[in-house]
Design a protein around this motif. Structure first.
Motif, PDB file in Angstrom:
ATOM      1  N   ARG A  15       0.832  -1.202   0.000  1.00  0.00           N
ATOM      2  CA  ARG A  15       0.000   0.000   0.000  1.00  0.00           C
ATOM      3  C   ARG A  15       0.869   1.256   0.000  1.00  0.00           C
ATOM      4  O   ARG A  15       1.973   1.259   0.527  1.00  0.00           O
ATOM      5  N   GLY A  16       0.336   2.311  -0.591  1.00  0.00           N
ATOM      6  CA  GLY A  16       1.046   3.584  -0.624  1.00  0.00           C
ATOM      7  C   GLY A  16       2.154   3.631  -1.650  1.00  0.00           C
ATOM      8  O   GLY A  16       2.979   4.553  -1.626  1.00  0.00           O
ATOM      9  N   ARG A  17       2.173   2.698  -2.583  1.00  0.00           N
ATOM     10  CA  ARG A  17       3.231   2.643  -3.604  1.00  0.00           C
ATOM     11  C   ARG A  17       2.691   2.777  -5.023  1.00  0.00           C
ATOM     12  O   ARG A  17       3.388   2.452  -5.980  1.00  0.00           O
ATOM     13  N   GLY A  18       1.428   3.195  -5.151  1.00  0.00           N
ATOM     14  CA  GLY A  18       0.857   3.401  -6.472  1.00  0.00           C
ATOM     15  C   GLY A  18       0.149   2.190  -7.070  1.00  0.00           C
ATOM     16  O   GLY A  18      -0.362   2.264  -8.191  1.00  0.00           O
ATOM     17  N   VAL A  19       0.106   1.087  -6.348  1.00  0.00           N
ATOM     18  CA  VAL A  19      -0.547  -0.116  -6.872  1.00  0.00           C
ATOM     19  C   VAL A  19      -2.038   0.131  -7.053  1.00  0.00           C
ATOM     20  O   VAL A  19      -2.603  -0.175  -8.105  1.00  0.00           O
ATOM     21  N   GLY A  20      -2.697   0.679  -6.046  1.00  0.00           N
ATOM     22  CA  GLY A  20      -4.129   0.937  -6.131  1.00  0.00           C
ATOM     23  C   GLY A  20      -4.483   1.873  -7.268  1.00  0.00           C
ATOM     24  O   GLY A  20      -5.431   1.634  -8.019  1.00  0.00           O
ATOM     25  N   ARG A  21      -3.721   2.934  -7.421  1.00  0.00           N
ATOM     26  CA  ARG A  21      -3.967   3.903  -8.501  1.00  0.00           C
ATOM     27  C   ARG A  21      -3.812   3.221  -9.868  1.00  0.00           C
ATOM     28  O   ARG A  21      -4.643   3.393 -10.764  1.00  0.00           O
ATOM     29  N   ALA A  22      -2.763   2.431 -10.033  1.00  0.00           N
ATOM     30  CA  ALA A  22      -2.547   1.734 -11.301  1.00  0.00           C
ATOM     31  C   ALA A  22      -3.670   0.742 -11.587  1.00  0.00           C
ATOM     32  O   ALA A  22      -4.144   0.633 -12.730  1.00  0.00           O
ATOM     33  N   LEU A  23      -4.120   0.043 -10.560  1.00  0.00           N
ATOM     34  CA  LEU A  23      -5.231  -0.896 -10.729  1.00  0.00           C
ATOM     35  C   LEU A  23      -6.512  -0.168 -11.132  1.00  0.00           C
ATOM     36  O   LEU A  23      -7.230  -0.615 -12.036  1.00  0.00           O
ATOM     37  N   MET A  24      -6.808   0.947 -10.465  1.00  0.00           N
ATOM     38  CA  MET A  24      -8.006   1.713 -10.800  1.00  0.00           C
ATOM     39  C   MET A  24      -7.979   2.170 -12.250  1.00  0.00           C
ATOM     40  O   MET A  24      -8.968   2.037 -12.974  1.00  0.00           O
ATOM     41  N   ARG A  25      -6.870   2.704 -12.681  1.00  0.00           N
ATOM     42  CA  ARG A  25      -6.770   3.203 -14.047  1.00  0.00           C
ATOM     43  C   ARG A  25      -6.903   2.065 -15.060  1.00  0.00           C
ATOM     44  O   ARG A  25      -7.544   2.225 -16.102  1.00  0.00           O
ATOM     45  N   ALA A  26      -6.311   0.918 -14.753  1.00  0.00           N
ATOM     46  CA  ALA A  26      -6.386  -0.220 -15.670  1.00  0.00           C
ATOM     47  C   ALA A  26      -7.809  -0.765 -15.774  1.00  0.00           C
ATOM     48  O   ALA A  26      -8.286  -1.084 -16.870  1.00  0.00           O
ATOM     49  N   VAL A  27      -8.509  -0.863 -14.657  1.00  0.00           N
ATOM     50  CA  VAL A  27      -9.883  -1.376 -14.708  1.00  0.00           C
ATOM     51  C   VAL A  27     -10.804  -0.359 -15.375  1.00  0.00           C
ATOM     52  O   VAL A  27     -11.740  -0.726 -16.099  1.00  0.00           O
ATOM     53  N   GLU A  28     -10.533   0.919 -15.202  1.00  0.00           N
ATOM     54  CA  GLU A  28     -11.315   1.953 -15.883  1.00  0.00           C
ATOM     55  C   GLU A  28     -11.106   1.883 -17.397  1.00  0.00           C
ATOM     56  O   GLU A  28     -12.060   2.042 -18.162  1.00  0.00           O
ATOM     57  N   ASP A  29      -9.874   1.635 -17.833  1.00  0.00           N
ATOM     58  CA  ASP A  29      -9.604   1.481 -19.268  1.00  0.00           C
ATOM     59  C   ASP A  29     -10.387   0.305 -19.838  1.00  0.00           C
ATOM     60  O   ASP A  29     -10.973   0.398 -20.922  1.00  0.00           O
ATOM     61  N   ARG A  30     -10.418  -0.807 -19.111  1.00  0.00           N
ATOM     62  CA  ARG A  30     -11.167  -1.978 -19.569  1.00  0.00           C
ATOM     63  C   ARG A  30     -12.669  -1.689 -19.584  1.00  0.00           C
ATOM     64  O   ARG A  30     -13.391  -2.140 -20.469  1.00  0.00           O
ATOM     65  N   ALA A  31     -13.136  -0.928 -18.602  1.00  0.00           N
ATOM     66  CA  ALA A  31     -14.549  -0.563 -18.564  1.00  0.00           C
ATOM     67  C   ALA A  31     -14.910   0.289 -19.775  1.00  0.00           C
ATOM     68  O   ALA A  31     -15.932   0.069 -20.435  1.00  0.00           O
ATOM     69  N   ARG A  32     -14.065   1.243 -20.072  1.00  0.00           N
ATOM     70  CA  ARG A  32     -14.284   2.131 -21.223  1.00  0.00           C
ATOM     71  C   ARG A  32     -14.373   1.303 -22.509  1.00  0.00           C
ATOM     72  O   ARG A  32     -15.282   1.493 -23.322  1.00  0.00           O
ATOM     73  N   THR A  33     -13.449   0.363 -22.666  1.00  0.00           N
ATOM     74  CA  THR A  33     -13.437  -0.500 -23.845  1.00  0.00           C
ATOM     75  C   THR A  33     -14.705  -1.343 -23.918  1.00  0.00           C
ATOM     76  O   THR A  33     -15.213  -1.613 -25.011  1.00  0.00           O
ATOM     77  N   ALA A  34     -15.247  -1.729 -22.780  1.00  0.00           N
ATOM     78  CA  ALA A  34     -16.465  -2.543 -22.724  1.00  0.00           C
ATOM     79  C   ALA A  34     -17.729  -1.703 -22.877  1.00  0.00           C
ATOM     80  O   ALA A  34     -18.836  -2.244 -22.849  1.00  0.00           O
ATOM     81  N   GLY A  35     -17.584  -0.388 -23.016  1.00  0.00           N
ATOM     82  CA  GLY A  35     -18.740   0.480 -23.198  1.00  0.00           C
ATOM     83  C   GLY A  35     -19.417   0.901 -21.910  1.00  0.00           C
ATOM     84  O   GLY A  35     -20.529   1.434 -21.931  1.00  0.00           O
ATOM     85  N   ILE A  36     -18.752   0.691 -20.789  1.00  0.00           N
ATOM     86  CA  ILE A  36     -19.290   1.099 -19.496  1.00  0.00           C
ATOM     87  C   ILE A  36     -19.054   2.595 -19.340  1.00  0.00           C
ATOM     88  O   ILE A  36     -17.940   3.077 -19.561  1.00  0.00           O
ATOM     89  N   GLU A  37     -20.097   3.327 -18.969  1.00  0.00           N
ATOM     90  CA  GLU A  37     -19.995   4.776 -18.889  1.00  0.00           C
ATOM     91  C   GLU A  37     -19.664   5.303 -17.500  1.00  0.00           C
ATOM     92  O   GLU A  37     -19.049   6.352 -17.370  1.00  0.00           O
TER      93      GLU A  37
END
Length: 162
Positions: free
Chosen positions: A100-122
């Motif tokens: 924790r506190g090393r950017g893992v959570g932020r990187a995970l959030m951004r990656a899952v958001e990218d996949r959501a965007r690709t899947a058409g999730i708004e």
């Protein structure tokens, strides 16, 4: 750090990360995995992973899984803590304590958001207790408070595609 898609084989690890998310406060007595998964209102975040519509990512460092972020759709009849609508999946996120506190959570959030965007999730929702340090991360990443989930928590939403 490597970010990869969460698969059926990651179901146990996602359950472990759900336990980490539930036990975010070091001031509380830690809840066991058995107890977290025995409670229907928390177990439904990982039960049957992956269900249709589920998507997620796992972070690995030196071949070891260190965190996960995943989205699941809920219904009004069986809502998650951060439920806003049946077409808005809810984010769950967990990182092992040592990372924790090393950017893992932020990187995970951004990656899952990218996949959501690709899947058409708004939009993506989540629930976070106001005292949880993660709320600052969610605000910094563009989530907005849309209401109180309980006396101690907020429901937040982020628009990820338009």
């Amino acid at each position: 750090m490597i970010l990869r898609e969460a698969t059926r084989e990651d179901a146990d690890f996602l359950a472990d990360m759900l336990v980490e998310a539930v036990n975010w406060s070091p001031e509380w007595k830690r809840k066991s995995k058995r107890r977290v998964l025995a409670a229907p209102n928390t177990a439904h975040y990982v039960t049957g992973w992956p269900l249709d519509g589920d998507l997620g990512v796992v972070a690995e460092v030196d071949g070891a899984s260190v965190g996960a972020a995943w989205l699941r759709f809920f219904t009004a009849d069986d809502p998650g803590y951060g439920f806003v609508a049946a077409d808005v999946p809810e984010l769950s996120l967990g990182v092992v304590a040592a990372r924790r506190g090393r950017g893992v959570g932020r990187a995970l959030m951004r990656a899952v958001e990218d996949r959501a965007r690709t899947a058409g999730i708004e939009r993506i929702s989540l629930s976070v207790e106001r005292k949880n340090f993660a709320q600052r991360l969610y605000l910094a990443e563009g989530y907005e408070v849309v209401g109180a989930g309980s006396a101690d928590s907020d429901t937040m939403v982020k628009v990820v595609s338009v």
